[in-house]
Design a protein around this motif. Sequence first.
Motif, short mmCIF file in Angstrom:
data_model
loop_
_atom_site.label_atom_id
_atom_site.label_comp_id
_atom_site.label_asym_id
_atom_site.label_seq_id
_atom_site.Cartn_x
_atom_site.Cartn_y
_atom_site.Cartn_z
N VAL A 131 -38.47 81.14 22.94
CA VAL A 131 -37.62 80.68 24.04
C VAL A 131 -38.46 79.78 24.93
N PRO A 132 -37.97 78.58 25.30
CA PRO A 132 -38.77 77.75 26.21
C PRO A 132 -38.90 78.45 27.56
N GLY A 133 -40.07 78.40 28.13
CA GLY A 133 -40.25 79.11 29.40
C GLY A 133 -41.59 78.81 30.01
N CYS A 134 -41.95 79.62 31.00
CA CYS A 134 -43.20 79.39 31.72
C CYS A 134 -43.74 80.69 32.27
N PHE A 135 -45.05 80.85 32.17
CA PHE A 135 -45.74 82.02 32.73
C PHE A 135 -46.54 81.52 33.93
N ILE A 136 -46.31 82.14 35.08
CA ILE A 136 -46.79 81.61 36.36
C ILE A 136 -47.89 82.51 36.92
N ALA A 137 -48.93 81.91 37.48
CA ALA A 137 -50.03 82.68 38.09
C ALA A 137 -49.85 82.71 39.61
N ILE A 138 -49.84 83.92 40.17
CA ILE A 138 -49.64 84.08 41.62
C ILE A 138 -50.96 84.54 42.24
N GLY A 139 -51.57 83.70 43.04
CA GLY A 139 -52.85 84.03 43.68
C GLY A 139 -52.78 85.34 44.44
N SER A 140 -53.79 86.22 44.23
CA SER A 140 -53.73 87.55 44.85
C SER A 140 -55.07 87.98 45.45
N ARG A 141 -56.06 87.09 45.39
CA ARG A 141 -57.40 87.43 45.87
C ARG A 141 -57.47 87.18 47.37
N LEU B 287 -46.85 89.77 46.60
CA LEU B 287 -45.57 90.26 46.06
C LEU B 287 -44.42 89.36 46.53
N ALA B 288 -44.43 89.05 47.82
CA ALA B 288 -43.37 88.20 48.39
C ALA B 288 -43.41 86.82 47.77
N ILE B 289 -44.61 86.28 47.60
CA ILE B 289 -44.74 84.93 47.03
C ILE B 289 -44.26 84.92 45.59
N GLY B 290 -44.69 85.93 44.81
CA GLY B 290 -44.28 86.03 43.42
C GLY B 290 -42.77 86.13 43.28
N ALA B 291 -42.18 86.98 44.11
CA ALA B 291 -40.72 87.18 44.03
C ALA B 291 -39.98 85.91 44.41
N GLU B 292 -40.44 85.23 45.47
CA GLU B 292 -39.79 83.97 45.89
C GLU B 292 -39.87 82.92 44.79
N VAL B 293 -41.05 82.80 44.18
CA VAL B 293 -41.23 81.78 43.14
C VAL B 293 -40.33 82.08 41.94
N LEU B 294 -40.30 83.35 41.54
CA LEU B 294 -39.48 83.73 40.37
C LEU B 294 -37.99 83.54 40.66
N LEU B 295 -37.60 83.93 41.86
CA LEU B 295 -36.20 83.81 42.28
C LEU B 295 -35.77 82.35 42.32
N ARG B 296 -36.59 81.53 42.95
CA ARG B 296 -36.24 80.10 43.10
C ARG B 296 -36.27 79.36 41.76
N THR B 297 -37.18 79.78 40.87
CA THR B 297 -37.21 79.19 39.53
C THR B 297 -35.90 79.52 38.81
N THR B 298 -35.48 80.77 38.92
CA THR B 298 -34.23 81.23 38.30
C THR B 298 -33.03 80.49 38.86
#
Length: 393
Positions: free
Chosen positions: A342-352, A374-385
């Motif tokens: 499936v075409p897609g993308c795996f995203i890295a969310i800075g956590s350090r 967590l908030a950044i990851g969720a926002e990015v995933l949500l907005r990508t969707t």
Amino acid sequence: MKTMVQTLTEDTLKEMVAVRRDLHQHPETAFEEVRTSGIVAERLRALGLEVRTGVGRTGVLATVKGARPGKTVLLRADMDALPIQEENDTPYRSQVAGKMHACGHDCHTSILLGVAKQLVSERNDLAGAVRLCFQPAEECGGGAEGMIADGAIDPRPDAAFGLHVWQDLDLGLVGVTPGPFMASVDEFSVTVKGTGAHAAMPHLGVDPVVCLAHIVTALQTIASRHASPFHEVVVSVTQIKAGTAFNIIPETAWMNGTVRVFEPELWKALPGHFERIVRGVAAAHGCTVEIDFHRFNQPTVNDHAMAALAREAAVEVVGEKNLRDDIRTMGGEDFSAFLRQVPGCFIAIGSRNASKGLVYGHHHPRFDVDEACLAIGAEVLLRTTQRFLGIAR
Ligand SMILES: [Zn+2]
Ligand SMILES: [Zn+2]
């Protein structure tokens, strides 16, 4: 730290932290994610979703259906912990001896639950469907394949996205790399058989230790002579075992390790190169060998169009200057199994976050993230969707 634009409610954000801490305290390793998948299923049911459990053993699937027809996007979170004793002293440290969420999969699970909640609340504006995929056993391999074999991508979604909290990136940065992002993972074991003898009389035996030492050295020619100088390769022999005493040449010697690459043609050729070198060197020493070459993951390759979409979403959340598009690692990921189909993308969310001492890498006994990721990851995933499905506003 506040993200630039915030869709998720304060309640959802708080819940995500609470869920992450709960999962962190109760880590479960590969295919034992019974409590974890139970919590996931319960929370999804509470959102009014129909839930399928036991997918690929301990996986969970659910679908958020939009009010209008449209495309289907799959979002995947992994749920498994690692067999490591946690050395952190936080109030939410692991309560299970010898097990720990040392890779951040507790974060991924809580992020996807937060995204699910938000998507359900936006259902009326949504065209198409979002398939939520909570996957077991990423760390030991087999989790993604198991879920796929059990129907996770039937019918085939139009796109797939996933993310990983990333300790090589500071909090507030997001990595979206078009094309190859993470390497393949192969594991090898080799047993060299010779003939035992007294250490003082090596000519009366066939020494498997000297033979093994030559094999270890010769294997480095996979990187230096068989791969193009423009292609990344790593060959690491990580375990060697042989012998019982200083004055005995043993019968056998054993080693174990890993080979990792990005380039698909080289990946296909690896078992051949490996076997030829090992058997050839062994024959030169008069030894025989047994080889076990296990293919865990193929390279994780992001689709260029899907990466562009994820990039736009990430820029909305963290801003252009905080976007990185050149992150690559020789670490592997079984999300690659989804991306092969499936075409897609795996995203890295800075956590350090060095100012809080959160600097330890993945799989370290003191690994921990800045939970603002967590908030950044969720926002990015949500907005990508939302971008992929074309949400009406
Ligand atoms: Zn890991
Ligand atoms: Zn991981």
